[in-house]
Design an enzyme around this catalytic site. Structure first.
Site, mmCIF file in Angstrom:
data_model
loop_
_atom_site.group_PDB
_atom_site.id
_atom_site.type_symbol
_atom_site.label_atom_id
_atom_site.label_comp_id
_atom_site.label_asym_id
_atom_site.label_seq_id
_atom_site.Cartn_x
_atom_site.Cartn_y
_atom_site.Cartn_z
ATOM 1 N N ARG A 65 20.467 -69.824 22.452
ATOM 2 C CA ARG A 65 19.252 -69.952 23.337
ATOM 3 C C ARG A 65 18.568 -71.317 23.107
ATOM 4 O O ARG A 65 18.882 -71.962 22.008
ATOM 5 C CB ARG A 65 18.213 -68.793 22.713
ATOM 6 C CG ARG A 65 18.360 -67.525 23.142
ATOM 7 C CD ARG A 65 17.075 -66.698 22.731
ATOM 8 N NE ARG A 65 17.121 -66.440 21.410
ATOM 9 C CZ ARG A 65 16.097 -67.086 20.648
ATOM 10 N NH1 ARG A 65 15.445 -67.767 21.152
ATOM 11 N NH2 ARG A 65 16.240 -66.930 19.380
ATOM 12 N N TYR A 98 25.213 -69.024 28.713
ATOM 13 C CA TYR A 98 24.858 -68.221 27.381
ATOM 14 C C TYR A 98 24.046 -67.113 27.551
ATOM 15 O O TYR A 98 22.754 -67.344 27.913
ATOM 16 C CB TYR A 98 24.647 -69.082 26.202
ATOM 17 C CG TYR A 98 24.467 -68.527 25.023
ATOM 18 C CD1 TYR A 98 25.430 -67.978 24.290
ATOM 19 C CD2 TYR A 98 23.050 -68.273 24.661
ATOM 20 C CE1 TYR A 98 25.424 -67.245 23.348
ATOM 21 C CE2 TYR A 98 22.922 -67.361 23.527
ATOM 22 C CZ TYR A 98 23.953 -66.797 22.823
ATOM 23 O OH TYR A 98 23.766 -65.959 21.518
ATOM 24 N N LYS A 125 15.273 -61.418 26.440
ATOM 25 C CA LYS A 125 14.328 -62.183 26.078
ATOM 26 C C LYS A 125 13.195 -62.563 27.120
ATOM 27 O O LYS A 125 11.936 -62.525 26.856
ATOM 28 C CB LYS A 125 14.722 -63.445 25.343
ATOM 29 C CG LYS A 125 15.778 -63.038 24.081
ATOM 30 C CD LYS A 125 15.057 -62.228 23.121
ATOM 31 C CE LYS A 125 16.020 -62.031 21.766
ATOM 32 N NZ LYS A 125 15.440 -61.380 20.756
ATOM 33 N N HIS A 151 9.026 -57.769 19.589
ATOM 34 C CA HIS A 151 10.476 -58.298 19.085
ATOM 35 C C HIS A 151 10.894 -56.927 17.870
ATOM 36 O O HIS A 151 10.704 -57.727 16.777
ATOM 37 C CB HIS A 151 10.658 -59.597 18.538
ATOM 38 C CG HIS A 151 12.001 -60.025 18.347
ATOM 39 N ND1 HIS A 151 11.891 -61.425 17.717
ATOM 40 C CD2 HIS A 151 13.184 -59.913 18.574
ATOM 41 C CE1 HIS A 151 13.192 -61.709 17.646
ATOM 42 N NE2 HIS A 151 14.302 -60.679 18.240
ATOM 43 N N SER A 184 14.815 -63.830 13.782
ATOM 44 C CA SER A 184 16.180 -63.789 14.101
ATOM 45 C C SER A 184 16.943 -63.852 12.738
ATOM 46 O O SER A 184 16.342 -64.900 11.979
ATOM 47 C CB SER A 184 16.759 -64.809 15.020
ATOM 48 O OG SER A 184 15.876 -64.803 16.128
ATOM 49 N N CYS A 209 17.391 -61.878 10.225
ATOM 50 C CA CYS A 209 16.970 -61.235 8.795
ATOM 51 C C CYS A 209 17.315 -59.825 8.826
ATOM 52 O O CYS A 209 16.894 -59.029 8.119
ATOM 53 C CB CYS A 209 15.547 -61.439 8.885
ATOM 54 S SG CYS A 209 14.839 -63.128 8.576
ATOM 55 N N ASP A 261 16.431 -54.457 18.946
ATOM 56 C CA ASP A 261 15.794 -55.965 19.209
ATOM 57 C C ASP A 261 14.608 -55.630 19.700
ATOM 58 O O ASP A 261 13.659 -56.644 19.426
ATOM 59 C CB ASP A 261 16.870 -56.482 20.106
ATOM 60 C CG ASP A 261 16.717 -57.924 19.911
ATOM 61 O OD1 ASP A 261 16.151 -58.738 18.887
ATOM 62 O OD2 ASP A 261 16.902 -58.618 20.807
ATOM 63 N N ARG A 281 28.912 -63.568 19.694
ATOM 64 C CA ARG A 281 28.277 -62.147 19.970
ATOM 65 C C ARG A 281 29.171 -61.082 20.342
ATOM 66 O O ARG A 281 30.194 -61.569 20.855
ATOM 67 C CB ARG A 281 27.328 -62.387 20.965
ATOM 68 C CG ARG A 281 25.964 -63.489 20.641
ATOM 69 C CD ARG A 281 25.007 -62.931 19.552
ATOM 70 N NE ARG A 281 24.252 -63.921 19.278
ATOM 71 C CZ ARG A 281 22.790 -63.617 19.030
ATOM 72 N NH1 ARG A 281 22.480 -62.320 19.362
ATOM 73 N NH2 ARG A 281 21.861 -64.472 18.826
ATOM 74 N N ASN A 305 18.209 -50.257 1.455
ATOM 75 C CA ASN A 305 16.668 -50.534 1.961
ATOM 76 C C ASN A 305 15.926 -49.000 2.367
ATOM 77 O O ASN A 305 15.054 -48.915 2.633
ATOM 78 C CB ASN A 305 16.729 -51.487 3.157
ATOM 79 C CG ASN A 305 17.133 -52.774 2.729
ATOM 80 O OD1 ASN A 305 16.858 -53.147 1.298
ATOM 81 N ND2 ASN A 305 17.759 -53.521 3.550
HETATM 82 C C1 OXD Z 1 17.372 -63.407 18.827
HETATM 83 C C2 OXD Z 1 18.385 -62.545 19.314
HETATM 84 O O1 OXD Z 1 17.463 -64.716 18.430
HETATM 85 O O2 OXD Z 1 18.011 -61.400 19.444
HETATM 86 O O3 OXD Z 1 16.484 -62.921 18.346
HETATM 87 O O4 OXD Z 1 19.387 -63.058 19.941
HETATM 88 MN MN MN Z 2 16.084 -60.850 18.688
#
Ligand code: OXD
Ligand code: MN
Length: 592
Positions: free
Chosen positions: A69, A197, A206, A226, A248, A250, A277, A376, A504
């Site tokens: 992005r 992309y 997004k 998000h 992103s 994490c 997401d 990806r 977790n």
């Molecule tokens: C991001 C994704 O960058 O989901 O948050 O690709």
């Molecule tokens: Mn994302």
């Protein structure tokens, strides 16, 4: 296909502008998808992988100048600059339309215009919304067929309504100097040029589901976030739902698909994935907050995904998946990426299609990697072994807890609960993460990323905070409880102190117990923190002292944090809600 006058008028305008040779209406059928795959292979857009091992799977390589992005070329074009706020690039809409139309004019010449009608969310769900994307890329069409719900039924549901999002994508010459990802929230319009992309061109994701939808949610009284959504099933068979926002990289996808440790699994605990997401949330008839995942697939980062880190994600990629910028193992015509396993492939091509020499591979040097670090997989959600039964139901799932988080080596404790909704909004608004060696630039730099929405909020972030506060008032005592987690506390050598991944679950159990009024906690300067005994450590190689360590709040570190939040807040000027300023004052007072 449709008699909707607003759709037909826009398509006419686009045809005149773009001058395609051919037009294809995408219908979501298996036959058409097969034909599009064939065309994509013929054009060299896709490489067909070993169909015995990876049925329905293909590999795509983007232009090497076009692998992520592009936030510096992403614009929110509202009628005033103030509406877009200090965290977005802004341009006057008329000026930007002109610039983009000049770039796109005639760009479909010799190409096909694909018209994709899609629903974000189960078709017909009261929480879903409709978009139409036109594109000249068959790769985009095939990805949209995975990531969204494409069907002629979308036209039926739309009827003659004008409530749909226009999306124009043109690959043009993939020229990075002329690359723009632009949003016109007041017109429900997205235009993306000169990229091929994922995040720049799959306009449902997004662009629509976060940037345009956050604006719509602000105007219409709902939320586009998000966030992953997961269902936590306890031994009684009850399922409680959690929505969680992390920046992103994490581990949102990992948490969404978590497999509990054996001890908890045997007791009957299980996690169901609703989304990894994005969450769209509305107040339901019973006054609770209900969430759907508007997407229909996962656009996940490949490197680091393996059967231990995320078994369910890996399983999801075993059929009908498109891989982008991973390595090709020529011996068996399959794919590979760093972290998939320890067998560096012989006779492989790297993500650019060049022969890859495993002898030269050095983990610390990204330029020696076989797969691009942001390579990806686009995988259908229905492939996921733990996909929730609720995933395809339009009603959404009631959210018990909202969880924020980020990477903080020393600051935030493993978990804490906000005092109330307003305090939770404060925590979200101050959210931050530290950069890792995995990204370019300095390590350990704190980046503020409110609610993980910094690159995705389609309007002024101060007004977005206000919207969160308003939603809390409407929800009243039905509001989800708000928490913060930090899986990334380290010792002085930089080693992680918490095992993360499946473990977790131990923290999620405390969170749900708090929502149910079943777990104890201690009130601290920042909120409610569990006592070490409150987190179940059975079968975990961790002593209570270490746990105590990662639950502590270092007042000096937090005094510094408060000063940084103060600085961060200055950006929002008089759009910053007074309630959040008061929250910061309380924090400072509590820290003494
Ligand atoms: C991001 C994704 O960058 O989901 O948050 O690709
Ligand atoms: Mn994302």
């Amino acid at each position: 296909m449709t008699n909707n006058k607003t759709v037909l008028a826009w398509l006419e305008e686009m045809k005149t502008l773009l001058t395609p040779d051919e037009i294809v209406w995408v219908d979501g059928s298996d036959e058409q998808r097969e034909e599009l795959r064939r065309v994509a292979v013929e054009q060299g857009e896709l490489h067909k992988l070993n169909q015995d091992i990876l049925p329905g799977c293909y590999l795509h390589r983007t232009n090497p100048n076009d692998v992520a992005r592009v936030e510096d070329r992403t614009f929110i074009c509202t009628s005033t600059r103030e509406m877009a706020g200090p965290t977005n690039n802004w341009c006057d809409p008329q000026e930007m339309y002109k610039k983009l139309y000049d770039i796109a004019r005639g760009s479909y010449k010799g190409r096909t215009m694909y018209i994709i009608p899609y629903s974000m969310g189960p078709i017909g769900s009261p929480l879903a919304k409709i978009g139409v994307e036109i594109t000249d890329s068959v790769y985009v069409v095939l990805n949209m067929l995975i990531m969204t719900r494409v069907s002629p039924e979308v036209w039926t549901v739309l009827g003659d309504s004008n409530d749909w999002v226009r999306g124009l994508h043109s690959r043009c010459d993939v020229d990075p100097e002329k690359r723009y990802i632009c949003h016109f929230p007041e017109d429900n319009t997205i235009i993306s040029v000169n990229s091929g992309y994922g995040g720049n061109v799959l306009l449902g994701k997004k662009c629509f589901a976060l940037r345009i939808a956050s604006f719509q949610g602000w105007k219409e009284g709902w939320m586009a976030e998000h966030m992953l959504i997961l269902g936590l099933q306890n031994p009684k068979g009850e399922v409680h739902y959690i929505a969680a926002a992390f920046p992103s990289a994490c581990g949102k996808t990992n948490l969404a698909m978590l497999i509990p440790p054996a001890y908890l699994r045997e007791k009957g605990y299980k996690v169901w994935t609703v989304g990894d997401d994005i969450a769209w949330m509305r107040i339901g008839e019973d006054g609770r907050l209900y969430a759907i995942n508007p997407e229909n697939g996962f656009f996940g980062v490949a490197p680091g995904t393996n059967e231990h880190s995320n078994f369910n994600a890996l399983e999801s990629t075993k059929k009908d998946t498109i891989f982008t910028n991973v390595a090709l193992c020529q011996n068996d015509n399959t794919v590979w990426w760093e972290g998939l396993n320890k067998n560096l492939p012989e006779n492989a091509l790297d993500w650019k299609g060049n022969p890859w020499d495993p002898a030269k591979f050095n983990k610390a040097d990204k330029s020696t990697c076989a797969a691009h670090p942001n390579s990806r997989f686009t995988a259908p959600a229905e492939n996921c072994p733990c996909i929730s039964d609720e995933f395809n139901k339009g009603a959404g799932v009631p959210i018990s807890a909202i969880v924020f988080g980020g990477r903080r080596a020393k600051c935030a404790p493993l978990v804490y609960q906000s005092r109330d909704w307003e305090n939770g909004v404060f925590i979200g608004s101050a959210m931050a993460s530290e950069t890792t060696a995995a990204a370019a630039g300095a390590v350990g730099v704190v980046r503020r990323d409110p609610m993980a929405m910094l690159p995705f909020c389609g309007y002024h972030m101060g007004d977005y905070f206000r919207h969160w506060l308003e939603m809390g008032k409407k929800l009243g005592d039905k509001a989800p409880k708000i928490f913060n987690v930090n899986w990334f506390r380290t010792d002085d050598e930089g080693n992680f102190l918490w095992p993360g991944f499946g473990d977790n679950m131990r923290v999620l159990n405390w969170i749900i117990d708090r929502c149910e009024g079943k777990a104890t906690a201690t009130e601290t300067a920042i909120g409610y923190v569990p006592q070490p005994e409150d987190i179940d450590l059975t079968d975990l190689d961790m002593d209570l002292e270490t746990l105590k360590g990662i639950l502590t709040i270092d007042k000096d570190v937090w005094a510094q944090e408060a000063a940084e939040i103060e600085e961060h807040y200055k950006k929002f000027g008089d759009h910053l809600p007074a309630e959040l300023r008061a929250q910061l004052d309380t924090l400072k007072k509590n820290l003494g």
